[in-house]
Design a protein around this motif. Structure first.
Motif, mmCIF file in Angstrom:
data_model
loop_
_atom_site.group_PDB
_atom_site.id
_atom_site.type_symbol
_atom_site.label_atom_id
_atom_site.label_comp_id
_atom_site.label_asym_id
_atom_site.label_seq_id
_atom_site.Cartn_x
_atom_site.Cartn_y
_atom_site.Cartn_z
ATOM 1 N N UNK A 49 0.832 -1.212 0.000
ATOM 2 C CA UNK A 49 0.000 0.000 0.000
ATOM 3 C C UNK A 49 0.860 1.253 0.000
ATOM 4 N N UNK A 50 1.945 1.230 0.748
ATOM 5 C CA UNK A 50 2.852 2.382 0.796
ATOM 6 C C UNK A 50 3.395 2.708 -0.593
ATOM 7 N N UNK A 51 3.896 1.712 -1.295
ATOM 8 C CA UNK A 51 4.455 1.941 -2.632
ATOM 9 C C UNK A 51 3.386 2.438 -3.591
ATOM 10 N N UNK A 52 2.200 1.826 -3.550
ATOM 11 C CA UNK A 52 1.118 2.180 -4.473
ATOM 12 C C UNK A 52 0.604 3.593 -4.209
ATOM 13 N N UNK A 53 0.225 3.857 -2.972
ATOM 14 C CA UNK A 53 -0.394 5.151 -2.641
ATOM 15 C C UNK A 53 0.621 6.283 -2.695
ATOM 16 N N UNK A 54 1.829 6.063 -2.195
ATOM 17 C CA UNK A 54 2.845 7.128 -2.213
ATOM 18 C C UNK A 54 3.212 7.520 -3.640
ATOM 19 N N UNK A 55 3.376 6.538 -4.513
ATOM 20 C CA UNK A 55 3.739 6.868 -5.897
ATOM 21 C C UNK A 55 2.607 7.613 -6.594
ATOM 22 N N UNK A 56 1.379 7.213 -6.320
ATOM 23 C CA UNK A 56 0.243 7.927 -6.925
ATOM 24 C C UNK A 56 0.147 9.348 -6.387
ATOM 25 N N UNK A 57 0.250 9.495 -5.074
ATOM 26 C CA UNK A 57 0.084 10.808 -4.460
ATOM 27 C C UNK A 57 1.170 11.783 -4.925
ATOM 28 N N UNK A 58 2.420 11.362 -4.867
ATOM 29 C CA UNK A 58 3.517 12.254 -5.265
ATOM 30 C C UNK A 58 3.432 12.593 -6.751
ATOM 31 N N UNK A 59 3.159 11.601 -7.582
ATOM 32 C CA UNK A 59 3.055 11.886 -9.022
ATOM 33 C C UNK A 59 1.813 12.727 -9.324
ATOM 34 N N UNK A 60 0.716 12.502 -8.612
ATOM 35 C CA UNK A 60 -0.475 13.345 -8.788
ATOM 36 C C UNK A 60 -0.169 14.799 -8.453
ATOM 37 N N UNK A 61 0.541 15.030 -7.362
ATOM 38 C CA UNK A 61 0.895 16.405 -7.006
ATOM 39 C C UNK A 61 1.680 17.070 -8.126
ATOM 40 N N UNK A 62 2.628 16.367 -8.662
ATOM 41 C CA UNK A 62 3.459 16.909 -9.738
ATOM 42 C C UNK A 62 2.646 17.110 -11.018
ATOM 43 N N UNK A 63 1.953 16.077 -11.446
ATOM 44 C CA UNK A 63 1.191 16.143 -12.698
ATOM 45 C C UNK A 63 0.095 17.202 -12.623
ATOM 46 N N UNK A 64 -0.676 17.194 -11.558
ATOM 47 C CA UNK A 64 -1.820 18.101 -11.462
ATOM 48 C C UNK A 64 -1.423 19.553 -11.239
ATOM 49 N N UNK A 65 -0.276 19.781 -10.596
ATOM 50 C CA UNK A 65 0.099 21.153 -10.265
ATOM 51 C C UNK A 65 1.221 21.717 -11.131
ATOM 52 N N UNK A 66 1.766 20.883 -12.000
ATOM 53 C CA UNK A 66 2.783 21.367 -12.925
ATOM 54 C C UNK A 66 2.300 21.212 -14.364
ATOM 55 N N UNK A 67 1.996 19.991 -14.756
ATOM 56 C CA UNK A 67 1.597 19.733 -16.135
ATOM 57 C C UNK A 67 0.189 20.233 -16.448
ATOM 58 N N UNK A 68 -0.721 20.117 -15.487
ATOM 59 C CA UNK A 68 -2.113 20.527 -15.703
ATOM 60 C C UNK A 68 -2.511 21.718 -14.845
ATOM 61 N N UNK A 69 -1.559 22.534 -14.453
ATOM 62 C CA UNK A 69 -1.831 23.668 -13.567
ATOM 63 C C UNK A 69 -2.875 24.615 -14.146
ATOM 64 N N UNK A 70 -2.819 24.869 -15.445
ATOM 65 C CA UNK A 70 -3.782 25.798 -16.059
ATOM 66 C C UNK A 70 -5.196 25.215 -16.064
ATOM 67 N N UNK A 71 -5.317 23.914 -16.016
ATOM 68 C CA UNK A 71 -6.632 23.272 -15.999
ATOM 69 C C UNK A 71 -7.326 23.472 -14.655
#
Length: 181
Positions: A49-71
């Motif tokens: 669970x740690x590997x699954x949730x941590x990787x999703x959460x950290x990558x979501x923060x990056x993707x949603x706030x950097x790549x899709x910030x204007x959205x």
């Protein structure tokens, strides 16, 4: 957790994180493979669970706030539908644990298919129920599921591809740990 468990958890995190931030086909990531590999590799489900949730959460923060910030227009901790997405992958950790019989290849293939189907059913029901993209009818639900089939295929292919990569990485780590101990 043992040194080997921490090494596996780190490998799973890195593979899942990188697969989500590099350019990729929609849903062709390692998250499903990480959930399944973790469910198979650990006696205790917490590292999986740690590997699954941590990787999703950290990558979501990056993707949603950097790549899709204007959205989104402002900082986003979780997107709409994140509860369903995370829940689907958390449940996927337990799928290989339900399979009592069969070799690891059989468990891997069945778990990959089951994880993809679970994600497909849960998240697309959420899209249908929580948005106005489809009418709130049985026909609308079916249309939502039909439209999502290409994404499900990509997810299954991604789970299988990254699963092979993870199995190779685990094999390499096992050989290296045996040599260094």
């Amino acid at each position: 957790m043992t040194r080997k468990d921490w090494t596996y958890t780190f490998i799973l995190f890195v593979i899942a994180f990188v697969s989500r931030i590099i350019p990729h086909y929609p849903n062709f990531t390692a998250i499903g493979a990480v959930a399944i590999a973790g469910g198979m590799a650990y006696r205790n489900w917490i590292p999986a669970l740690l590997a699954t949730v941590a990787s999703m959460f950290v990558s979501d923060l990056l993707v949603n706030n950097l790549f899709y910030a204007e959205f989104y227009g402002s900082f986003v901790w979780f997107t709409p539908g994140a509860v369903l997405i995370y829940s689907s992958f958390i449940l996927s950790v337990f799928i290989p644990r339900l399979l009592k019989n069969g070799n690891s290849t059989f468990k891997w293939l069945v778990s990959s298919i089951a994880s993809t189907v679970l994600f497909f059913l849960i998240t697309n029901f959420g899209v249908w129920y929580q948005t106005s993209l489809y009418p709130q009818t049985i026909s609308g639900l079916l249309a939502c599921y039909v439209a999502a089939i290409p994404f499900a295929i990509n997810q299954l292919l991604g789970t299988l591809f990254y699963g092979a990569l993870i199995l190779l990485a685990f094999s390499y780590v096992d050989k290296r740990l045996v040599q260094t101990v």
